[in-house]
Scaffold this motif. Sequence first.
Motif, PDB file in Angstrom:
ATOM      1  N   ARG A  59       0.815  -1.211   0.000  1.00 11.10           N
ATOM      2  CA  ARG A  59       0.000   0.000   0.000  1.00 11.10           C
ATOM      3  C   ARG A  59       0.857   1.274   0.000  1.00 11.10           C
ATOM      4  O   ARG A  59       0.574   2.251   0.672  1.00 11.10           O
ATOM      5  N   GLY A  60       1.952   1.221  -0.742  1.00  2.00           N
ATOM      6  CA  GLY A  60       2.819   2.377  -0.900  1.00  2.00           C
ATOM      7  C   GLY A  60       3.810   2.585   0.223  1.00  2.00           C
ATOM      8  O   GLY A  60       4.621   3.510   0.169  1.00  2.00           O
ATOM      9  N   GLU A  61       3.773   1.756   1.265  1.00  2.00           N
ATOM     10  CA  GLU A  61       4.701   1.865   2.392  1.00  2.00           C
ATOM     11  C   GLU A  61       5.770   0.775   2.287  1.00  2.00           C
ATOM     12  O   GLU A  61       5.452  -0.394   2.049  1.00  2.00           O
ATOM     13  N   THR A  62       7.021   1.179   2.466  1.00  2.00           N
ATOM     14  CA  THR A  62       8.109   0.209   2.529  1.00  2.00           C
ATOM     15  C   THR A  62       8.219  -0.298   3.962  1.00  2.00           C
ATOM     16  O   THR A  62       8.368   0.493   4.892  1.00  2.00           O
ATOM     17  N   MET A 163      -1.012   3.184   7.068  1.00  2.00           N
ATOM     18  CA  MET A 163      -1.067   2.321   5.890  1.00  2.00           C
ATOM     19  C   MET A 163      -2.220   2.712   4.969  1.00  2.00           C
ATOM     20  O   MET A 163      -2.196   2.418   3.769  1.00  2.00           O
ATOM     21  N   GLU A 164      -3.216   3.376   5.532  1.00  4.88           N
ATOM     22  CA  GLU A 164      -4.331   3.858   4.713  1.00  4.88           C
ATOM     23  C   GLU A 164      -4.058   5.232   4.121  1.00  4.88           C
ATOM     24  O   GLU A 164      -4.925   5.824   3.483  1.00  4.88           O
ATOM     25  N   GLY A 165      -2.845   5.731   4.356  1.00  4.13           N
ATOM     26  CA  GLY A 165      -2.446   6.985   3.729  1.00  4.13           C
ATOM     27  C   GLY A 165      -2.584   8.214   4.581  1.00  4.13           C
ATOM     28  O   GLY A 165      -2.339   9.333   4.103  1.00  4.13           O
ATOM     29  N   ARG A 166      -2.953   8.049   5.866  1.00  5.71           N
ATOM     30  CA  ARG A 166      -3.128   9.217   6.738  1.00  5.71           C
ATOM     31  C   ARG A 166      -1.865   9.445   7.560  1.00  5.71           C
ATOM     32  O   ARG A 166      -1.365   8.536   8.205  1.00  5.71           O
ATOM     33  N   GLN A 176       9.530   8.817  10.002  1.00  7.41           N
ATOM     34  CA  GLN A 176      10.341   7.599  10.063  1.00  7.41           C
ATOM     35  C   GLN A 176       9.625   6.466   9.340  1.00  7.41           C
ATOM     36  O   GLN A 176       8.398   6.456   9.244  1.00  7.41           O
ATOM     37  N   PRO A 177      10.390   5.486   8.830  1.00 10.53           N
ATOM     38  CA  PRO A 177       9.740   4.274   8.319  1.00 10.53           C
ATOM     39  C   PRO A 177       8.899   3.631   9.421  1.00 10.53           C
ATOM     40  O   PRO A 177       9.191   3.792  10.604  1.00 10.53           O
ATOM     41  N   ILE A 178       7.864   2.912   9.041  1.00 12.41           N
ATOM     42  CA  ILE A 178       6.953   2.338  10.032  1.00 12.41           C
ATOM     43  C   ILE A 178       7.683   1.434  11.009  1.00 12.41           C
ATOM     44  O   ILE A 178       7.415   1.471  12.220  1.00 12.41           O
ATOM     45  N   ALA A 179       8.628   0.635  10.518  1.00 13.25           N
ATOM     46  CA  ALA A 179       9.344  -0.279  11.416  1.00 13.25           C
ATOM     47  C   ALA A 179      10.112   0.493  12.488  1.00 13.25           C
ATOM     48  O   ALA A 179      10.129   0.102  13.660  1.00 13.25           O
ATOM     49  N   GLN A 180      10.751   1.578  12.096  1.00 10.80           N
ATOM     50  CA  GLN A 180      11.478   2.410  13.066  1.00 10.80           C
ATOM     51  C   GLN A 180      10.518   3.037  14.073  1.00 10.80           C
ATOM     52  O   GLN A 180      10.779   3.051  15.283  1.00 10.80           O
ATOM     53  N   ALA A 181       9.412   3.555  13.568  1.00 12.07           N
ATOM     54  CA  ALA A 181       8.451   4.211  14.448  1.00 12.07           C
ATOM     55  C   ALA A 181       7.885   3.219  15.463  1.00 12.07           C
ATOM     56  O   ALA A 181       7.774   3.522  16.659  1.00 12.07           O
ATOM     57  N   ALA A 266      18.313   2.460  13.561  1.00  8.61           N
ATOM     58  CA  ALA A 266      17.602   2.742  14.808  1.00  8.61           C
ATOM     59  C   ALA A 266      16.709   3.970  14.690  1.00  8.61           C
ATOM     60  O   ALA A 266      15.702   4.076  15.391  1.00  8.61           O
ATOM     61  N   GLY A 267      17.077   4.900  13.841  1.00 10.80           N
ATOM     62  CA  GLY A 267      16.267   6.097  13.686  1.00 10.80           C
ATOM     63  C   GLY A 267      16.646   7.194  14.666  1.00 10.80           C
ATOM     64  O   GLY A 267      17.596   7.075  15.439  1.00 10.80           O
ATOM     65  N   PRO A 268      15.877   8.269  14.687  1.00  8.58           N
ATOM     66  CA  PRO A 268      16.239   9.461  15.475  1.00  8.58           C
ATOM     67  C   PRO A 268      16.209   9.257  16.983  1.00  8.58           C
ATOM     68  O   PRO A 268      16.781  10.053  17.709  1.00  8.58           O
TER      69      PRO A 268
END
Length: 504
Positions: A59-62, A163-166, A176-181, A266-268
Amino acid sequence: MHAGVDVGRFCRYTSVPPVDFRDGTEAFLVHAAALAGLDPERLGHNLLRRLPDDEYLLRGETLAVQVLRRTTVRFCPQCLAEDRTRDPALGPGANRLRWSWLLRPVVSCPIHRTVLVECPEPEAVKAFDLTLLRVRNETLPRGLPPAVDHVPGALQTYVVARMEGRRDAAAWLDGQPIAQAVKACEMLGSLVADGPLAEINAYTDLDWARVGDVGFGICADGAEAVTAALTAIRQSSGRRSGRTGPQAVFGKLFLWLEYTAKAEDAGPIRDLLRETILNSFAIGPGETVLGEVVDRRRVHSVNSLKAATGLNPKRLYRLMQKAGMIPADSDAEALNQWVFPAEEGERLIGRILNSIPQNQIRTVLGCSRTQAEQLAAAGMVRSVVPVAEGGIGLSVGAYNRDELAEFLACLCAEVPVVAETPEGFLDLTLAAKGRSSTVEILRWQLEGQLRRTRRIGASQRIDGLRFCLDEIRALVRARSRRGRPTCADCASGGRTCIISIAGR
């Protein structure tokens, strides 16, 4: 697509290689779109597609593999039962796989508000076989937990919405990427909810959801909220142990960030924790914190400052307390746990080392003991560390030599030098006697109101100053007409007359 058969037969009937089905390859997408008569772009939007480096596109998210379920499957039996009731003619093909069930943070059904049923499935191809999973669920009821009421939490709701674009609920996480968040929320939440010794290896999916919601409540408010939470954890950590370091305070969060192979993975939150550590632990230059070498010290503890100055740690502790850099009620705490700004602490100690106690001020200023005490009480000369109200004695305060010299330089600035005391001129003691005070006369001198003052000899000391009696009398008369109290009156009344040396 609803073929009415299980995955294995579908692949055999359509000659689609199982690996293409599992990975959502371009070949499978084209083939499936042709079979269903659908637009490939529309079909591909909801297709889980494998990318290089163990990443997936949905759905456009990596998505990193860590945020997906690949060896276990969760589903809502009530949703599948409703699917079959809605389209009974399709038989097994009526079961629809919801893309949200593929996401690890999704643990409950938002429609039926029950915990999703979990089935282990080591073969990723079969993970999509809802017919097989439904049969397992119905034939092995004892191996599955009973339905449990569970309202979707804040982190699950955020992930599904994203994932629904919001992207309007948490700006810091949205960047951040979803996994990092997700990982940042879970690890921070684990520390806040369960402490540094949290047994995260024993966590269930519901445990991760619980702590993830705690972490999301902080992360959703941004980087400042995360830093505030980390700082609060540091401040509330045990201080009696002299060995309390970053790992002991931040626990599994620290270990995760310490041993993450790449900093960017790890992200920020890694930089936020590192900044918190540098600002709350006495870490010197050259040490390594979370994979980066420290270039300068941010804060000192009593112990680290002792190592830098050689001063007695107990004395240092008392000095820092008097200066307000360590809480006054912290006597029982470990000497290396309370920290204060390094540059400010070093500058303060440098001033103290170049200081004298109150009983020695008179020898530097060239005045009597009583006059020195009056100047200190009025704030015209100040101790580097605060002095208790009314404090006098042999070793009260620490008066910096350079600041005393600056005070004398201001008093003597532009005062002509003479060899002898002129007629009608008196020293400070006689000039003040019966008509004024030490503090008032020296204030007049600093303010430039005594223009005829002379100085005996080249030394800049109070005992070398000679004041014009006529000038003193004129200022006393002017003060009396205004009804203005003397500085001596101010001091006796509990008020302090503060003179700015730099104001001249």
